[in-house]
Each structure stands twice: as C-alpha cells, then as structure tokens.
Design an enzyme around this catalytic site. Structure first.
Site, mmCIF file in Angstrom:
data_model
loop_
_atom_site.group_PDB
_atom_site.id
_atom_site.type_symbol
_atom_site.label_atom_id
_atom_site.label_comp_id
_atom_site.label_asym_id
_atom_site.label_seq_id
_atom_site.Cartn_x
_atom_site.Cartn_y
_atom_site.Cartn_z
ATOM 1 C CG LEU A 31 -2.061 -0.976 1.285
ATOM 2 C CD1 LEU A 31 -2.739 -0.942 2.655
ATOM 3 C CD2 LEU A 31 -3.079 -0.676 0.192
ATOM 4 C CG ASP A 32 -0.079 4.902 -2.141
ATOM 5 O OD1 ASP A 32 -0.432 5.524 -1.123
ATOM 6 O OD2 ASP A 32 -0.778 4.859 -3.177
ATOM 7 C CB ILE A 33 3.711 6.854 1.648
ATOM 8 C CG1 ILE A 33 4.052 7.463 3.016
ATOM 9 C CG2 ILE A 33 3.429 7.934 0.599
ATOM 10 C CD1 ILE A 33 5.355 8.242 3.028
#
Length: 275
Positions: free
Chosen positions: A113-115
């Site tokens: 999951l991206d930041i």
C-alpha cells in the site's frame, strides 16, 4: 546400451525455498544472499541456489544457524498512512516494519500500500505464501473505500468498469459503486484483482477525479473489519490452512490480537532545515 533407468529426483527442497520458509528472506532475496556468498551448507559456502537440502543439512547465514521453519502464519495489519511498505527506504521515511510490535517474528508484506494509503495489509512469515497470494492467477478481489473530490455519476465511472489505459498502462475493469455524496467529496467502493502500482489513484485521475483518501477493506477472504489503525491480528492456523489449501501438522494455534500500535523504539530523525 542405453540406460533407460529414470534419474532419481533430488531429495528435499531448494535452498532458497527453505530459507524463505524459515523467515530469513523472500526466495528472491535468499538467492541474492547465496550468490553473495553469505550462505553455507554443512560448513561449505555455496554460490548457487541450484541445490536441494533436507532436514539433516546444517544451514548457516552469515555464520548463524538457520532455525527450523515455523508453520506458515498470516497476520492482518491495519496500515496507517505515512508509512512505506518496504524493508528500508532510501529517503529515510518510516516503514511498516518500524511500527510493528517488537515480539513479531520476521515477516514479509503481501503486496504493498503506498505511503498515503491505509487499511488491510497481509503479513506472512512464509515466502511461498507471499508469492502465491501476489500472483495474478490467484485472482483474489481486493476491495477499497475511496474518497474522491467531485460529484461522480455512473457515466463518469463507466470507463473504469470497462477497463482503461493510462500512460500506456492497461488497467482491467474495476467494480465501482457510488456509496454517498458528502459535500464536495464522494465515497466509492472499488474492487479490483490486479493491484498495479497506484492503480486506483491513476485511473481516477484519468477520469478527472482526485483521490484524497484510500482504505483497503479486504484482500480476498480476509477482512479489515474492526481492526484499529496500527493494530496486528494473527489468523488462526486453521483459517490459514482452509483458505490457502495447506496441510499443517498443527493447526491449533490461536489468533493473537495486539490492539495497540507499538511505539517505535528508535529515536525520531531530526527534521531537515528548510533552505
């Protein structure tokens, strides 16, 4: 005279697979460690992963004995925003592994999951499970709650349902439903089976919608449910066995809940002065 006797299959498993099962590293990382000369079998350094080992072989990594592999385990983790899903970050940002409880064994994330995204992230101690769950052929649906700025209609979202190409990247058709309009924002539920890098954000931008919150709520049969942000919960071994079709010698393990996020043990990096 030709010898028609079939060659016997080497006993045991490939060394990289054994290292992944023991939680040392993913299979690909283990192969790199072998090529770097960090792995020895029965006291002899090896430089190729083309080797099968059995339970009777003594394996060391950097001179340390590799322990017996644990049974495959999976944890549900509610990833908060602000953390990157990687073992180390070249920009010095905090990672999910900095935030996990200190008594967790070495684990690997299933996908990313991206930041700026939050929600359900699966963790496992088994490199084989990680690879299996990430394969497109597994085909598990991943569902997200997505908040976008704008007033989308079914016509607006139609290209996403059919499949869309963004900057040369083809995204398969998504399941998209409008949940409610909330002021200038709308909440959507989005389901997809691929999960390419920033797929939902990029697809939404292509139809004129800006994502300002993205929460993964399920990954195949696994649900985020009421798990609090930053919390970790281990699945019962029976659930792991049933969902993944595994045969476990002992499936009596209980789920372990850790409702509170553990504070990072390291010191905060000082903020860089602005120029």
């Amino acid at each position: 005279m030709n010898d028609s006797t079939p060659k016997s299959t080497p006993q045991g498993d490939r060394i990289a697979k054994v290292l992944a099962r023991a939680g040392v590293a993913s299979r690909r990382e283990a192969e790199r460690m072998i090529e770097a000369g960090r792995v020895s079998v029965n006291g002899k350094k090896i430089d190729s992963p083309a080797l099968n080992v059995t339970d009777s072989d003594q394996i060391t990594v950097d001179g340390k004995q590799v322990s017996e592999p644990e049974p495959p385990r999976i944890w549900l983790y509610h990833k908060p925003t602000g953390l990157v899903t990687t073992n180390s970050d070249e920009k010095g940002r905090d990672t999910i592994f900095d935030a996990l409880p200190e008594d967790m064994p070495r684990v690997m994330s299933v996908g990313r999951l991206d930041i700026n995204s939050e929600g359900l992230l699966l963790l496992t101690n088994d490199g084989g499970i990680k690879r299996k769950l990430e394969l497109p052929s597994t085909g598990w649906l991943r569902r997200y709650r997505v908040r976008v700025n704008g007033r989308p209609t079914d016509d607006t979202l139609a290209p996403l349902r059919k499949g869309i190409t963004v900057e040369g990247m083809r995204f398969q058709g998504m399941d998209v439903a409008i949940d409610r309009q909330q002021g200038a924002n709308a909440w959507l539920t989005v389901g997809l089976r691929e999960g390419k890098n920033r797929e939902i954000r990029r697809a939404m931008e292509a139809i004129g919608l800006n994502v300002n919150r993205l929460i993964r709520i399920s990954y195949g049969p696994f649900q985020l449910g009421e798990l609090k942000s930053g919390a970790v919960e281990e699945l019962r071994r029976k659930v792991v066995r049933d969902q993944l079709g595994l045969t476990l010698e002992d499936d009596s393990g209980e789920a372990r809940k850790k409702p509170k996020a553990v504070q990072r043990s390291g010191k905060r990096r000082p903020a860089k002065p602005r120029r």
